[in-house]
Design a protein around this motif. Structure first.
Motif, PDB file in Angstrom:
ATOM      1  N   PRO A  36       1.096  -1.156   0.047  1.00 19.07           N
ATOM      2  CA  PRO A  36      -0.118  -0.007   0.077  1.00 19.07           C
ATOM      3  C   PRO A  36       1.091   1.591   0.265  1.00 19.07           C
ATOM      4  O   PRO A  36       2.294   1.355   0.538  1.00 19.07           O
ATOM      5  N   TRP A  85       4.389  -6.168   4.788  1.00 19.25           N
ATOM      6  CA  TRP A  85       3.053  -5.644   4.822  1.00 19.25           C
ATOM      7  C   TRP A  85       3.635  -4.242   4.175  1.00 19.25           C
ATOM      8  O   TRP A  85       2.538  -4.351   2.773  1.00 19.25           O
ATOM      9  N   GLN A  86       4.194  -4.119   4.645  1.00 24.14           N
ATOM     10  CA  GLN A  86       4.621  -1.528   4.366  1.00 24.14           C
ATOM     11  C   GLN A  86       5.802  -2.243   4.706  1.00 24.14           C
ATOM     12  O   GLN A  86       6.532  -2.432   6.046  1.00 24.14           O
ATOM     13  N   PRO A 108       0.502   5.644   0.487  1.00 21.70           N
ATOM     14  CA  PRO A 108      -0.811   6.328   0.920  1.00 21.70           C
ATOM     15  C   PRO A 108      -0.757   7.342  -0.258  1.00 21.70           C
ATOM     16  O   PRO A 108       0.125   7.605  -1.370  1.00 21.70           O
ATOM     17  N   LYS A 166       2.377  -0.824  16.253  1.00 23.09           N
ATOM     18  CA  LYS A 166       1.113  -0.010  16.011  1.00 23.09           C
ATOM     19  C   LYS A 166      -0.635  -0.555  17.275  1.00 23.09           C
ATOM     20  O   LYS A 166      -0.757  -1.815  16.509  1.00 23.09           O
ATOM     21  N   THR A 183       1.613   4.771  14.720  1.00 24.76           N
ATOM     22  CA  THR A 183       0.517   4.492  13.417  1.00 24.76           C
ATOM     23  C   THR A 183       1.819   4.155  12.888  1.00 24.76           C
ATOM     24  O   THR A 183       2.562   3.835  13.034  1.00 24.76           O
ATOM     25  N   ILE A 184       1.195   3.400  11.283  1.00 25.29           N
ATOM     26  CA  ILE A 184       2.185   3.270  10.389  1.00 25.29           C
ATOM     27  C   ILE A 184       2.651   4.094  10.037  1.00 25.29           C
ATOM     28  O   ILE A 184       4.043   4.401  10.170  1.00 25.29           O
ATOM     29  N   GLU A 185       2.727   5.697   9.334  1.00 26.97           N
ATOM     30  CA  GLU A 185       2.904   6.180   9.216  1.00 26.97           C
ATOM     31  C   GLU A 185       3.803   7.814   9.992  1.00 26.97           C
ATOM     32  O   GLU A 185       3.111   7.342  11.568  1.00 26.97           O
TER      33      GLU A 185
HETATM   34  P1  XMP Z   1      -1.632   5.011   9.703  1.00 24.51           P
HETATM   35  O1  XMP Z   1      -0.236   5.418   9.867  1.00 24.51           O
HETATM   36  O2  XMP Z   1      -2.828   5.297   9.987  1.00 24.51           O
HETATM   37  O3  XMP Z   1      -1.926   4.171   8.190  1.00 24.51           O
HETATM   38  O4  XMP Z   1      -1.223   3.740  11.408  1.00 24.51           O
HETATM   39  C1  XMP Z   1      -2.657   2.925   8.183  1.00 24.51           C
HETATM   40  C2  XMP Z   1      -2.919   2.526   6.532  1.00 24.51           C
HETATM   41  O5  XMP Z   1      -3.413   4.330   5.828  1.00 24.51           O
HETATM   42  C3  XMP Z   1      -1.972   4.577   5.009  1.00 24.51           C
HETATM   43  N1  XMP Z   1      -2.476   6.290   4.818  1.00 24.51           N
HETATM   44  C4  XMP Z   1      -2.608   6.447   4.432  1.00 24.51           C
HETATM   45  N2  XMP Z   1      -3.304   6.521   3.107  1.00 24.51           N
HETATM   46  N3  XMP Z   1      -4.923   8.574   2.578  1.00 24.51           N
HETATM   47  C5  XMP Z   1      -3.835   7.299   2.152  1.00 24.51           C
HETATM   48  O6  XMP Z   1      -4.619   6.923   1.088  1.00 24.51           O
HETATM   49  C6  XMP Z   1      -3.318   8.909   3.509  1.00 24.51           C
HETATM   50  O7  XMP Z   1      -3.541  10.097   3.976  1.00 24.51           O
HETATM   51  C7  XMP Z   1      -3.254   7.952   4.489  1.00 24.51           C
HETATM   52  N4  XMP Z   1      -2.566   7.881   5.692  1.00 24.51           N
HETATM   53  C8  XMP Z   1      -2.041   6.616   6.374  1.00 24.51           C
HETATM   54  C9  XMP Z   1      -1.313   3.701   5.622  1.00 24.51           C
HETATM   55  O8  XMP Z   1       0.405   3.929   4.721  1.00 24.51           O
HETATM   56  C10 XMP Z   1      -0.831   2.785   6.131  1.00 24.51           C
HETATM   57  O9  XMP Z   1      -0.843   1.634   4.972  1.00 24.51           O
END
Ligand code: XMP
Length: 327
Positions: A204, A247-248, A206, A319, A323-325
């Protein structure tokens, strides 16, 4: 369009034969829906929009216009791959827009993560709408909506992530050929359509791209450090059998410098943070156990090859609490 909802008894598409049957059915339905009209598609190079493009190319060929907007926050090699796969190999009608400067100028000095996201999203719609206005006779807008998107928007978890956003006078009829599929099915269909494995099985990424991996105000040189270190990480994960298993994974370059030594001299440079996580739904995540030797090799390559970096860290935080990002 036929098959508006996923039938309860629909067999999960797991084999080439089932994928072929789906492809044949969709090509027929697309030909019927579109007729001799033109279809527009925002082609990001992600799995869903790529599969939609490949289906439409088979169904209506040059009546499909793909627009690939490079917002300057894509990973190394991504725009080139979109051009090579779709324009060169599949002979698609592809409009490539390098809007990097426009996005980076708008983002200059912006530190708040949500404001950064809003600027990137808003500017994307603007660039796409501008390109759409240059084209004559478009009646349809194709989107890579998939079944979980529909379920989640029905449950109110998220706004329909694709639909909408375009100016009101652009009321195209939607074409959503993979909207009854789950992600794993989209991948099987993509493989049968001849898309490269690294496009179909990619991790994935973002929408705001590397922009959220360059925390705080994005600068071109720090963004380049993110892009180059990410490319090294992806190359090494592929070589070491971790691509498709983890996964990422990506790198982040925070907005601070630390002291180090390079070529016998004091250096004051950025830190690259490596993140590699596993999850099933991205709600929680665990950290990948990267072999120590690989970690050492990554540190060696990144500190030698990436300009402006003298230190590499590994993020061991699951997480929650992280968070992931990073933003
Ligand atoms: P977090 O950081 O919330 O991310 O743990 C969970 C998943 O979502 C993706 N992510 C995004 N994808 N727009 C997107 O299309 C965004 O603004 C965005 N922010 C986080 C992140 O890469 C992870 O797979």
């Amino acid at each position: 369009m036929a098959n508006d909802r996923r039938p309860d008894d629909m067999v999960r598409i797991t084999t080439p034969e089932l994928a072929d049957a789906f492809i044949e059915e969709q090509i027929k339905a697309l030909k019927e829906q579109v007729g001799d009209k033109k279809v527009l598609l925002a082609l990001s190079g992600g799995v869903d929009s790529s599969v939609v493009a490949a289906l439409l190319i088979k169904a209506v060929g040059q009546q499909l216009v793909c627009v690939h907007v490079n917002h300057g926050l894509l990973r190394k090699g991504e725009p080139e791959q979109v051009i090579s796969v779709f324009r060169d190999q599949m002979k698609a009608n592809l409009v490539y827009v390098d809007a990097s400067d426009r996005f980076l100028d708008k983002l200059a000095g912006v530190t708040d993560p949500e404001t950064k996201r809003k600027i990137i999203g808003g500017e994307f719609i603007e660039v796409f709408a501008e390109e759409a206005r240059k084209l004559d006779g478009i009646e349809f807008l194709a989107q890579g909506t998939i079944w979980p998107d529909i379920l989640e928007s029905e449950k109110g978890i998220k706004a329909h992530h694709n639909a909408g956003g375009l100016p009101e006078d652009m009321n195209f009829e939607l074409v959503e050929p993979v909207k009854i599929l789950f992600k794993d099915e989209v991948r099987v269909v993509g493989e049968r359509l001849g898309l490269p494995a690294n496009m179909v099985y990619r991790q994935p990424f973002p929408g705001p791209g590397l922009g959220v991996r360059c925390p705080g105000a994005i600068t071109r040189d720090r963004l380049e450090a993110v892009r180059e270190s990410d490319a090294i990480l992806r190359e090494e994960f592929a070589k070491n059998g971790l691509e498709g298993k983890v996964w990422q994974y990506f790198t982040v370059v925070p907005d601070f410098k630390s002291t180090g030594i390079k070529n016998g001299e004091r250096s004051f440079e950025w830190v690259v943070i490596i993140r590699a996580v596993n999850t099933t739904d991205a709600m929680t995540a665990t950290v990948e156990n990267i072999p120590f030797e690989l970690m050492q090799h990554l540190v060696d390559r990144i500190t030698k090859e990436v300009k402006g970096v003298n230190r590499v860290l590994y993020d061991f935080t699951p997480k929650p609490s992280g968070t992931i990002e990073y933003e």
